[in-house]
Design a protein around this motif. Sequence first.
Motif, PDB file in Angstrom:
ATOM      1  N   TRP A  15      23.991  44.040  -5.518  1.00  0.00           N
ATOM      2  CA  TRP A  15      25.006  44.665  -6.273  1.00  0.00           C
ATOM      3  C   TRP A  15      25.699  45.850  -4.761  1.00  0.00           C
ATOM      4  O   TRP A  15      24.839  46.710  -4.062  1.00  0.00           O
ATOM      5  CB  TRP A  15      24.923  44.932  -6.805  1.00  0.00           C
ATOM      6  CG  TRP A  15      25.174  43.964  -9.091  1.00  0.00           C
ATOM      7  CD1 TRP A  15      23.260  43.965  -9.035  1.00  0.00           C
ATOM      8  CD2 TRP A  15      25.449  43.238  -9.764  1.00  0.00           C
ATOM      9  NE1 TRP A  15      23.985  42.565 -10.030  1.00  0.00           N
ATOM     10  CE2 TRP A  15      25.212  42.736  -9.877  1.00  0.00           C
ATOM     11  CE3 TRP A  15      27.162  43.618  -8.937  1.00  0.00           C
ATOM     12  CZ2 TRP A  15      25.374  41.957 -10.899  1.00  0.00           C
ATOM     13  CZ3 TRP A  15      27.231  42.169 -10.318  1.00  0.00           C
ATOM     14  CH2 TRP A  15      27.132  41.673 -10.588  1.00  0.00           C
ATOM     15  N   LYS A  31      29.894  49.036 -12.466  1.00  0.00           N
ATOM     16  CA  LYS A  31      31.250  49.472 -12.504  1.00  0.00           C
ATOM     17  C   LYS A  31      31.287  50.374 -14.038  1.00  0.00           C
ATOM     18  O   LYS A  31      32.419  51.144 -13.815  1.00  0.00           O
ATOM     19  CB  LYS A  31      31.355  48.156 -12.412  1.00  0.00           C
ATOM     20  CG  LYS A  31      31.693  47.066 -11.283  1.00  0.00           C
ATOM     21  CD  LYS A  31      32.940  45.856 -11.580  1.00  0.00           C
ATOM     22  CE  LYS A  31      31.966  44.984 -12.170  1.00  0.00           C
ATOM     23  NZ  LYS A  31      30.003  44.932 -11.714  1.00  0.00           N
ATOM     24  N   ARG A  66      28.811  40.838  -6.486  1.00  0.00           N
ATOM     25  CA  ARG A  66      26.535  40.612  -6.346  1.00  0.00           C
ATOM     26  C   ARG A  66      26.587  39.661  -5.098  1.00  0.00           C
ATOM     27  O   ARG A  66      27.760  38.311  -5.370  1.00  0.00           O
ATOM     28  CB  ARG A  66      26.254  40.014  -7.667  1.00  0.00           C
ATOM     29  CG  ARG A  66      24.591  39.437  -7.509  1.00  0.00           C
ATOM     30  CD  ARG A  66      24.148  38.531  -8.926  1.00  0.00           C
ATOM     31  NE  ARG A  66      22.723  37.959  -8.473  1.00  0.00           N
ATOM     32  CZ  ARG A  66      22.856  37.079  -7.680  1.00  0.00           C
ATOM     33  NH1 ARG A  66      23.233  35.685  -7.171  1.00  0.00           N
ATOM     34  NH2 ARG A  66      21.373  36.416  -7.146  1.00  0.00           N
ATOM     35  N   ASP A  70      24.316  50.227  -6.974  1.00  0.00           N
ATOM     36  CA  ASP A  70      25.252  50.004  -6.166  1.00  0.00           C
ATOM     37  C   ASP A  70      25.287  51.344  -5.207  1.00  0.00           C
ATOM     38  O   ASP A  70      26.269  51.790  -5.782  1.00  0.00           O
ATOM     39  CB  ASP A  70      27.030  49.501  -6.872  1.00  0.00           C
ATOM     40  CG  ASP A  70      27.282  48.959  -6.265  1.00  0.00           C
ATOM     41  OD1 ASP A  70      28.001  50.103  -5.288  1.00  0.00           O
ATOM     42  OD2 ASP A  70      28.723  48.502  -6.983  1.00  0.00           O
ATOM     43  N   ASP A 118      25.850  48.434 -15.104  1.00  0.00           N
ATOM     44  CA  ASP A 118      26.236  48.086 -14.240  1.00  0.00           C
ATOM     45  C   ASP A 118      27.038  48.766 -13.700  1.00  0.00           C
ATOM     46  O   ASP A 118      28.028  49.883 -14.357  1.00  0.00           O
ATOM     47  CB  ASP A 118      27.157  46.930 -14.881  1.00  0.00           C
ATOM     48  CG  ASP A 118      28.429  46.685 -14.007  1.00  0.00           C
ATOM     49  OD1 ASP A 118      28.457  47.110 -13.336  1.00  0.00           O
ATOM     50  OD2 ASP A 118      29.188  45.373 -14.748  1.00  0.00           O
ATOM     51  N   SER A 154      20.004  52.511 -12.269  1.00  0.00           N
ATOM     52  CA  SER A 154      21.057  51.345 -12.842  1.00  0.00           C
ATOM     53  C   SER A 154      20.817  50.094 -11.936  1.00  0.00           C
ATOM     54  O   SER A 154      20.097  49.855 -11.463  1.00  0.00           O
ATOM     55  CB  SER A 154      21.894  52.162 -12.072  1.00  0.00           C
ATOM     56  OG  SER A 154      22.282  52.362 -11.378  1.00  0.00           O
ATOM     57  N   ASP A 155      21.962  48.894 -11.145  1.00  0.00           N
ATOM     58  CA  ASP A 155      22.179  48.171 -11.046  1.00  0.00           C
ATOM     59  C   ASP A 155      21.584  48.886  -9.176  1.00  0.00           C
ATOM     60  O   ASP A 155      22.043  47.849  -8.034  1.00  0.00           O
ATOM     61  CB  ASP A 155      23.197  47.563 -10.660  1.00  0.00           C
ATOM     62  CG  ASP A 155      24.507  47.989 -10.489  1.00  0.00           C
ATOM     63  OD1 ASP A 155      24.687  49.099  -9.997  1.00  0.00           O
ATOM     64  OD2 ASP A 155      25.579  47.881 -10.654  1.00  0.00           O
TER      65      ASP A 155
END
Length: 159
Positions: A21, A76, A26, A40, A74, A37-38
Motif C-alpha cells: 500500500w 487512510k 494497493r 503505507d 487502513d 497497520s497497512d
Amino acid sequence: MKIRVGFGFDVHRLVPGRDLWLGGIRLEHEKGLLGHSDADVLIHAICDALLGAANMRDIGYHFPDNSSEFENIDSKILLKKTVALIAGKGYRVGNVDATVCAERPKLKAHIPAMQNILAEVMGVEADDVSVKATTTEKLGFTGREEGISAYATVLIEKD
C-alpha cells in the motif's frame, strides 16, 4: 491567516506475504511493507508532517503500534483522523509535497491515483497534493529493495 509548516519521514521494511500500500492505493508487487497497520509509508509521513506542523507530537503517539485498535488498519483512516486532530486546533491542510523513495515498483503511472485519493481523504483539491517518486540509484537499504521510505512537507492554515 496563520500558516505553519511540518515535515514527516517514515520507512518500512519490504517482506513477502504482505500487500503493498502506497499513497492509499494497493500496488501489484511481490513484496509488501511490514508494519502494525497497512504500513503505507507515504501516508505515515504525511500524518507526521501534519501533526508536527500543528505541534501535536507524532503518529506513534496518537496511533500506537502496540494497540490492537490500529492493527492492520487502513492508513487512510489514520490520515482522516489526523486531519480531524489538527482541525481540533483550528487548522486545515493547505498543501502537501511528498516524495516516495523506492527502487521498485515504478510509481510514475500510479501518482495521479495517489494524489486523487489523498486529496479526497484530506478534503483538499488534487492540485494541493504533490507526490514524487525517486530511487537511491541502487544504494542503501532502498537500493537493495529491503524497504521503502517517504518524506513529506505540509503547509497548514488557520484563519
